[in-house]
Design a protein around this motif. Structure first.
Motif, mmCIF file in Angstrom:
data_model
loop_
_atom_site.group_PDB
_atom_site.id
_atom_site.type_symbol
_atom_site.label_atom_id
_atom_site.label_comp_id
_atom_site.label_asym_id
_atom_site.label_seq_id
_atom_site.Cartn_x
_atom_site.Cartn_y
_atom_site.Cartn_z
ATOM 1 N N ARG A 61 0.834 -1.215 0.000
ATOM 2 C CA ARG A 61 0.000 0.000 0.000
ATOM 3 C C ARG A 61 0.863 1.257 0.000
ATOM 4 O O ARG A 61 0.561 2.221 -0.702
ATOM 5 C CB ARG A 61 -0.952 -0.012 1.188
ATOM 6 N N GLU A 62 1.935 1.250 0.789
ATOM 7 C CA GLU A 62 2.840 2.410 0.833
ATOM 8 C C GLU A 62 3.499 2.627 -0.526
ATOM 9 O O GLU A 62 3.605 3.750 -0.998
ATOM 10 C CB GLU A 62 3.908 2.229 1.913
ATOM 11 N N HIS A 63 3.949 1.537 -1.162
ATOM 12 C CA HIS A 63 4.577 1.650 -2.477
ATOM 13 C C HIS A 63 3.581 2.211 -3.492
ATOM 14 O O HIS A 63 3.926 3.074 -4.295
ATOM 15 C CB HIS A 63 5.104 0.295 -2.951
ATOM 16 N N GLU A 64 2.351 1.715 -3.445
ATOM 17 C CA GLU A 64 1.343 2.168 -4.397
ATOM 18 C C GLU A 64 1.072 3.660 -4.254
ATOM 19 O O GLU A 64 0.912 4.370 -5.246
ATOM 20 C CB GLU A 64 0.050 1.373 -4.201
ATOM 21 N N LYS A 65 1.053 4.161 -3.010
ATOM 22 C CA LYS A 65 0.822 5.595 -2.785
ATOM 23 C C LYS A 65 1.907 6.445 -3.423
ATOM 24 O O LYS A 65 1.623 7.486 -4.008
ATOM 25 C CB LYS A 65 0.767 5.902 -1.286
ATOM 26 N N THR A 66 3.160 6.024 -3.301
ATOM 27 C CA THR A 66 4.265 6.825 -3.834
ATOM 28 C C THR A 66 4.505 6.555 -5.311
ATOM 29 O O THR A 66 5.141 7.356 -5.987
ATOM 30 C CB THR A 66 5.571 6.564 -3.056
ATOM 31 N N ARG A 68 2.047 5.994 -7.690
ATOM 32 C CA ARG A 68 0.980 6.460 -8.572
ATOM 33 C C ARG A 68 0.970 7.977 -8.705
ATOM 34 O O ARG A 68 1.073 8.700 -7.734
ATOM 35 C CB ARG A 68 -0.382 6.026 -8.041
ATOM 36 N N VAL A 69 0.815 8.393 -9.952
ATOM 37 C CA VAL A 69 0.628 9.805 -10.257
ATOM 38 C C VAL A 69 -0.579 9.896 -11.170
ATOM 39 O O VAL A 69 -0.591 9.296 -12.247
ATOM 40 C CB VAL A 69 1.866 10.417 -10.943
ATOM 41 N N ASP A 70 -1.587 10.600 -10.742
ATOM 42 C CA ASP A 70 -2.791 10.806 -11.553
ATOM 43 C C ASP A 70 -3.349 9.475 -12.072
ATOM 44 O O ASP A 70 -3.739 9.356 -13.221
ATOM 45 C CB ASP A 70 -2.470 11.760 -12.705
ATOM 46 N N GLY A 71 -3.324 8.445 -11.209
ATOM 47 C CA GLY A 71 -3.900 7.158 -11.560
ATOM 48 C C GLY A 71 -3.011 6.259 -12.400
ATOM 49 O O GLY A 71 -3.437 5.210 -12.857
ATOM 50 N N THR A 72 -1.770 6.646 -12.625
ATOM 51 C CA THR A 72 -0.854 5.857 -13.440
ATOM 52 C C THR A 72 0.370 5.463 -12.620
ATOM 53 O O THR A 72 0.927 6.296 -11.915
ATOM 54 C CB THR A 72 -0.416 6.671 -14.683
ATOM 55 N N ARG A 73 0.779 4.189 -12.722
ATOM 56 C CA ARG A 73 1.947 3.705 -11.982
ATOM 57 C C ARG A 73 3.237 4.077 -12.705
ATOM 58 O O ARG A 73 3.442 3.680 -13.853
ATOM 59 C CB ARG A 73 1.867 2.189 -11.814
ATOM 60 N N LYS A 74 4.110 4.816 -12.033
ATOM 61 C CA LYS A 74 5.380 5.234 -12.633
ATOM 62 C C LYS A 74 6.263 4.030 -12.977
ATOM 63 O O LYS A 74 6.904 4.019 -14.021
ATOM 64 C CB LYS A 74 6.135 6.171 -11.685
ATOM 65 N N THR A 75 6.311 3.018 -12.106
ATOM 66 C CA THR A 75 7.178 1.874 -12.371
ATOM 67 C C THR A 75 6.729 1.106 -13.617
ATOM 68 O O THR A 75 7.557 0.545 -14.324
ATOM 69 C CB THR A 75 7.226 0.910 -11.167
ATOM 70 N N ALA A 76 5.440 1.095 -13.896
ATOM 71 C CA ALA A 76 4.945 0.408 -15.093
ATOM 72 C C ALA A 76 5.437 1.117 -16.355
ATOM 73 O O ALA A 76 5.682 0.481 -17.382
ATOM 74 C CB ALA A 76 3.426 0.341 -15.088
ATOM 75 N N LEU A 77 5.601 2.422 -16.279
ATOM 76 C CA LEU A 77 6.051 3.177 -17.443
ATOM 77 C C LEU A 77 7.508 2.876 -17.765
ATOM 78 O O LEU A 77 7.935 2.973 -18.912
ATOM 79 C CB LEU A 77 5.895 4.680 -17.197
ATOM 80 N N LYS A 78 8.278 2.511 -16.738
ATOM 81 C CA LYS A 78 9.706 2.238 -16.920
ATOM 82 C C LYS A 78 10.011 0.745 -17.030
ATOM 83 O O LYS A 78 11.167 0.363 -17.089
ATOM 84 C CB LYS A 78 10.492 2.791 -15.728
ATOM 85 N N LEU A 139 6.512 10.983 -15.504
ATOM 86 C CA LEU A 139 7.853 10.588 -15.071
ATOM 87 C C LEU A 139 8.648 11.777 -14.544
ATOM 88 O O LEU A 139 9.510 11.623 -13.694
ATOM 89 C CB LEU A 139 8.609 9.912 -16.216
ATOM 90 N N ASN A 140 8.357 12.958 -15.048
ATOM 91 C CA ASN A 140 9.064 14.161 -14.618
ATOM 92 C C ASN A 140 8.351 14.877 -13.480
ATOM 93 O O ASN A 140 8.768 15.953 -13.069
ATOM 94 C CB ASN A 140 9.266 15.115 -15.790
ATOM 95 N N SER A 141 7.273 14.276 -12.975
ATOM 96 C CA SER A 141 6.475 14.891 -11.920
ATOM 97 C C SER A 141 6.946 14.420 -10.549
ATOM 98 O O SER A 141 7.349 13.281 -10.384
ATOM 99 C CB SER A 141 5.007 14.504 -12.102
ATOM 100 N N ASP A 142 6.893 15.292 -9.583
ATOM 101 C CA ASP A 142 7.178 14.935 -8.196
ATOM 102 C C ASP A 142 5.893 14.716 -7.417
ATOM 103 O O ASP A 142 5.909 14.492 -6.224
ATOM 104 C CB ASP A 142 7.993 16.042 -7.512
ATOM 105 N N THR A 143 4.763 14.799 -8.123
ATOM 106 C CA THR A 143 3.468 14.660 -7.480
ATOM 107 C C THR A 143 3.230 13.229 -7.049
ATOM 108 O O THR A 143 3.556 12.297 -7.752
ATOM 109 C CB THR A 143 2.333 15.045 -8.477
ATOM 110 N N GLU A 144 2.648 13.034 -5.870
ATOM 111 C CA GLU A 144 2.267 11.701 -5.387
ATOM 112 C C GLU A 144 0.776 11.526 -5.557
ATOM 113 O O GLU A 144 0.001 12.473 -5.482
ATOM 114 C CB GLU A 144 2.622 11.548 -3.905
ATOM 115 N N TYR A 145 0.381 10.290 -5.741
ATOM 116 C CA TYR A 145 -1.022 9.931 -5.845
ATOM 117 C C TYR A 145 -1.708 10.155 -4.507
ATOM 118 O O TYR A 145 -1.232 9.718 -3.473
ATOM 119 C CB TYR A 145 -1.141 8.458 -6.274
ATOM 120 N N LYS A 146 -2.821 10.845 -4.521
ATOM 121 C CA LYS A 146 -3.540 11.159 -3.284
ATOM 122 C C LYS A 146 -4.743 10.241 -3.089
ATOM 123 O O LYS A 146 -5.449 10.360 -2.123
ATOM 124 C CB LYS A 146 -4.012 12.616 -3.287
ATOM 125 N N GLY A 147 -4.990 9.350 -4.061
ATOM 126 C CA GLY A 147 -6.066 8.419 -4.152
ATOM 127 C C GLY A 147 -6.857 8.092 -3.025
ATOM 128 O O GLY A 147 -7.783 7.509 -2.829
#
Length: 147
Positions: A61-66, A68-78, A139-147
């Protein structure tokens, strides 16, 4: 006698792989497990595994919070290229029925078709443009998912 969250109930008739009798133990969660006495004494078993699952779930859950950005997983993009990929590029594949290359991209849980192409290089270019459009801002965003 207690070992962590395990309470020894009795020496059971069940035997381990080497023929040694196992101890019947009850975990604080109520689960009953059978353990070698040496493993209990050495501290290899302190619960039935319920603590491990609980810690894993908290970590996930902690990993998912950090992640996700705007509903998209950063690690999936990489993520690395799938081993079954035959084009050598993510989101580009040969469409046998149309005899063309197709490009697509996944974003916010949806598949976006980028078109069909006679040349593989054109499909790759379309995919790269889509990655710049959809992925780069995340990928260039520092925003965290607030979901």
């Amino acid at each position: 006698m207690d070992f962590g969250d395990l309470k020894v109930i009795r020496l059971s008739d069940k035997r381990g792989a080497n023929g040694t009798r196992l101890w019947e133990c009850r975990c604080k969660c109520g689960e009953v497990i059978y353990v070698l006495g040496a493993s209990l004494r050495a501290g290899y078993y302190k619960s039935c595994g319920c603590n491990r699952e609980e810690k894993r779930d908290i970590g996930a859950r902690e990993h998912e919070k950090t992640d996700r950005v705007d509903g998209t997983r950063k690690t999936a993009l990489k993520a690395k290229l799938h081993k079954g990929n035959k084009s050598g590029h993510k989101g580009v594949r040969w469409n046998e029925s149309r005899q063309k290359w197709t490009a697509h991209i996944g974003f916010k849980g949806k598949q976006i078709s980028l078109g069909y192409f006679s040349e593989k290089e054109d499909a790759i270019k379309a995919r790269k443009r889509a990655e710049e459009k959809y992925f780069d801002p995340i990928l260039n965003s520092d925003t965290e998912y607030k979901g």
